[in-house]
Design a protein around this motif. Structure first.
Motif, PDB file in Angstrom:
ATOM      1  N   UNK A 143     -10.629  -6.995  13.757  1.00 57.15           N
ATOM      2  CA  UNK A 143      -9.823  -5.787  13.654  1.00 57.15           C
ATOM      3  C   UNK A 143     -10.615  -4.713  12.920  1.00 57.15           C
ATOM      4  N   UNK A 144     -10.285  -3.438  13.102  1.00 54.38           N
ATOM      5  CA  UNK A 144     -11.123  -2.336  12.605  1.00 54.38           C
ATOM      6  C   UNK A 144     -11.414  -2.367  11.101  1.00 54.38           C
ATOM      7  N   UNK A 145     -10.459  -2.788  10.283  1.00 54.69           N
ATOM      8  CA  UNK A 145     -10.649  -2.789   8.840  1.00 54.69           C
ATOM      9  C   UNK A 145     -11.180  -4.121   8.322  1.00 54.69           C
ATOM     10  N   UNK A 146     -11.740  -4.954   9.192  1.00 53.22           N
ATOM     11  CA  UNK A 146     -12.174  -6.296   8.829  1.00 53.22           C
ATOM     12  C   UNK A 146     -13.242  -6.302   7.741  1.00 53.22           C
ATOM     13  N   UNK A 147     -14.209  -5.415   7.805  1.00 58.10           N
ATOM     14  CA  UNK A 147     -15.294  -5.383   6.826  1.00 58.10           C
ATOM     15  C   UNK A 147     -14.788  -4.807   5.504  1.00 58.10           C
ATOM     16  N   UNK A 148     -14.883  -5.590   4.456  1.00 59.82           N
ATOM     17  CA  UNK A 148     -14.433  -5.140   3.142  1.00 59.82           C
ATOM     18  C   UNK A 148     -12.932  -5.075   3.020  1.00 59.82           C
ATOM     19  N   UNK A 149     -12.214  -5.776   3.895  1.00 57.83           N
ATOM     20  CA  UNK A 149     -10.760  -5.670   3.968  1.00 57.83           C
ATOM     21  C   UNK A 149     -10.057  -6.048   2.676  1.00 57.83           C
ATOM     22  N   UNK A 150     -10.586  -7.013   1.947  1.00 61.48           N
ATOM     23  CA  UNK A 150      -9.894  -7.431   0.733  1.00 61.48           C
ATOM     24  C   UNK A 150     -10.344  -6.656  -0.500  1.00 61.48           C
ATOM     25  N   UNK A 151     -11.098  -5.584  -0.303  1.00 59.10           N
ATOM     26  CA  UNK A 151     -11.414  -4.696  -1.421  1.00 59.10           C
ATOM     27  C   UNK A 151     -10.104  -4.130  -1.957  1.00 59.10           C
ATOM     28  N   UNK A 152     -10.069  -3.875  -3.252  1.00 58.86           N
ATOM     29  CA  UNK A 152      -8.843  -3.403  -3.881  1.00 58.86           C
ATOM     30  C   UNK A 152      -8.926  -1.915  -4.199  1.00 58.86           C
ATOM     31  N   UNK A 153      -7.860  -1.196  -3.862  1.00 57.31           N
ATOM     32  CA  UNK A 153      -7.751   0.228  -4.139  1.00 57.31           C
ATOM     33  C   UNK A 153      -6.603   0.427  -5.126  1.00 57.31           C
ATOM     34  N   UNK A 154      -6.638   1.516  -5.869  1.00 57.38           N
ATOM     35  CA  UNK A 154      -5.567   1.804  -6.812  1.00 57.38           C
ATOM     36  C   UNK A 154      -5.406   3.303  -7.002  1.00 57.38           C
ATOM     37  N   UNK A 155      -4.227   3.669  -7.455  1.00 63.71           N
ATOM     38  CA  UNK A 155      -3.973   5.044  -7.879  1.00 63.71           C
ATOM     39  C   UNK A 155      -3.722   5.077  -9.385  1.00 63.71           C
ATOM     40  N   UNK A 156      -4.014   3.976 -10.052  1.00 63.33           N
ATOM     41  CA  UNK A 156      -3.791   3.855 -11.486  1.00 63.33           C
ATOM     42  C   UNK A 156      -2.479   3.200 -11.831  1.00 63.33           C
ATOM     43  N   UNK A 157      -1.595   3.092 -10.858  1.00 61.95           N
ATOM     44  CA  UNK A 157      -0.295   2.439 -11.066  1.00 61.95           C
ATOM     45  C   UNK A 157      -0.150   1.258 -10.114  1.00 61.95           C
ATOM     46  N   UNK A 158      -0.385   1.490  -8.842  1.00 58.82           N
ATOM     47  CA  UNK A 158      -0.279   0.470  -7.809  1.00 58.82           C
ATOM     48  C   UNK A 158      -1.672   0.017  -7.391  1.00 58.82           C
ATOM     49  N   UNK A 159      -1.765  -1.225  -6.926  1.00 57.31           N
ATOM     50  CA  UNK A 159      -3.013  -1.780  -6.387  1.00 57.31           C
ATOM     51  C   UNK A 159      -2.699  -2.317  -4.995  1.00 57.31           C
ATOM     52  N   UNK A 160      -3.581  -2.023  -4.019  1.00 54.93           N
ATOM     53  CA  UNK A 160      -3.388  -2.512  -2.671  1.00 54.93           C
ATOM     54  C   UNK A 160      -4.736  -2.823  -2.046  1.00 54.93           C
ATOM     55  N   UNK A 161      -4.700  -3.649  -1.002  1.00 52.05           N
ATOM     56  CA  UNK A 161      -5.931  -3.990  -0.280  1.00 52.05           C
ATOM     57  C   UNK A 161      -6.344  -2.846   0.623  1.00 52.05           C
ATOM     58  N   UNK A 162      -7.641  -2.761   0.867  1.00 56.00           N
ATOM     59  CA  UNK A 162      -8.199  -1.709   1.719  1.00 56.00           C
ATOM     60  C   UNK A 162      -7.621  -1.743   3.132  1.00 56.00           C
ATOM     61  N   UNK A 163      -7.254  -2.913   3.613  1.00 59.42           N
ATOM     62  CA  UNK A 163      -6.761  -3.035   4.985  1.00 59.42           C
ATOM     63  C   UNK A 163      -5.251  -2.802   5.120  1.00 59.42           C
ATOM     64  N   UNK A 164      -4.600  -2.317   4.082  1.00 57.17           N
ATOM     65  CA  UNK A 164      -3.156  -2.084   4.157  1.00 57.17           C
ATOM     66  C   UNK A 164      -2.788  -1.165   5.319  1.00 57.17           C
ATOM     67  N   UNK A 165      -3.545  -0.109   5.547  1.00 56.75           N
ATOM     68  CA  UNK A 165      -3.234   0.829   6.633  1.00 56.75           C
ATOM     69  C   UNK A 165      -3.218   0.118   7.989  1.00 56.75           C
ATOM     70  N   UNK A 166      -4.119  -0.824   8.188  1.00 58.15           N
ATOM     71  CA  UNK A 166      -4.150  -1.600   9.431  1.00 58.15           C
ATOM     72  C   UNK A 166      -2.827  -2.337   9.633  1.00 58.15           C
ATOM     73  N   UNK A 167      -2.354  -3.012   8.585  1.00 58.25           N
ATOM     74  CA  UNK A 167      -1.115  -3.785   8.700  1.00 58.25           C
ATOM     75  C   UNK A 167       0.096  -2.877   8.865  1.00 58.25           C
ATOM     76  N   UNK A 168       0.059  -1.699   8.296  1.00 61.79           N
ATOM     77  CA  UNK A 168       1.142  -0.733   8.503  1.00 61.79           C
ATOM     78  C   UNK A 168       1.195  -0.301   9.967  1.00 61.79           C
ATOM     79  N   UNK A 169       0.009   0.024  10.536  1.00 61.24           N
ATOM     80  CA  UNK A 169      -0.045   0.459  11.938  1.00 61.24           C
ATOM     81  C   UNK A 169       0.278  -0.680  12.901  1.00 61.24           C
ATOM     82  N   UNK A 170      -0.337  -1.822  12.676  1.00 61.70           N
ATOM     83  CA  UNK A 170      -0.253  -2.938  13.638  1.00 61.70           C
ATOM     84  C   UNK A 170       1.069  -3.685  13.573  1.00 61.70           C
TER      85      UNK A 170
END
Length: 91
Positions: free
Chosen positions: A19-46
């Motif tokens: 799937x498109x976000x496969x590379x580095x998918x489990x990298x973690x992103x944050x806004x300082x309050x919430x933390x989510x995986x880099x591939x979250x957008x893929x799961x939202x779309x798919x």
């Protein structure tokens, strides 16, 4: 980004590779309050996964932008995210 993980992972719902976000998918992103995986957008779309109302409300209050963070805060979040992860304990 608080944890950049350079690996390919399968789709955690279907188990398929490629799937498109496969590379580095489990990298973690944050806004300082919430933390989510880099591939979250893929799961939202798919799969149209549901997000907590609190997350959506928080994102809307910030105009769907990640606010700037002090480097010191980013380091603190990296340490919190990596607790118990021996990979990141390497020098």
């Amino acid at each position: 980004m608080i944890a950049a993980i350079m690996e390919g992972v399968p789709d955690v719902i279907s188990g398929s590779d490629g799937f498109p976000e496969m590379s580095g998918a489990s990298s973690l992103l944050t806004d300082g309050v919430w933390v989510w995986r880099r591939d979250l957008a893929y799961y939202l779309r798919r799969y149209h996964v549901a997000l907590p109302d609190e997350f959506r409300d928080h994102a809307a209050r910030n105009g769907y932008l990640v606010p700037p963070m002090e480097p010191r805060r980013i380091v603190e979040l990296q340490k919190e995210a990596n607790v118990g992860c021996t990979y990141f304990d390497r020098p």
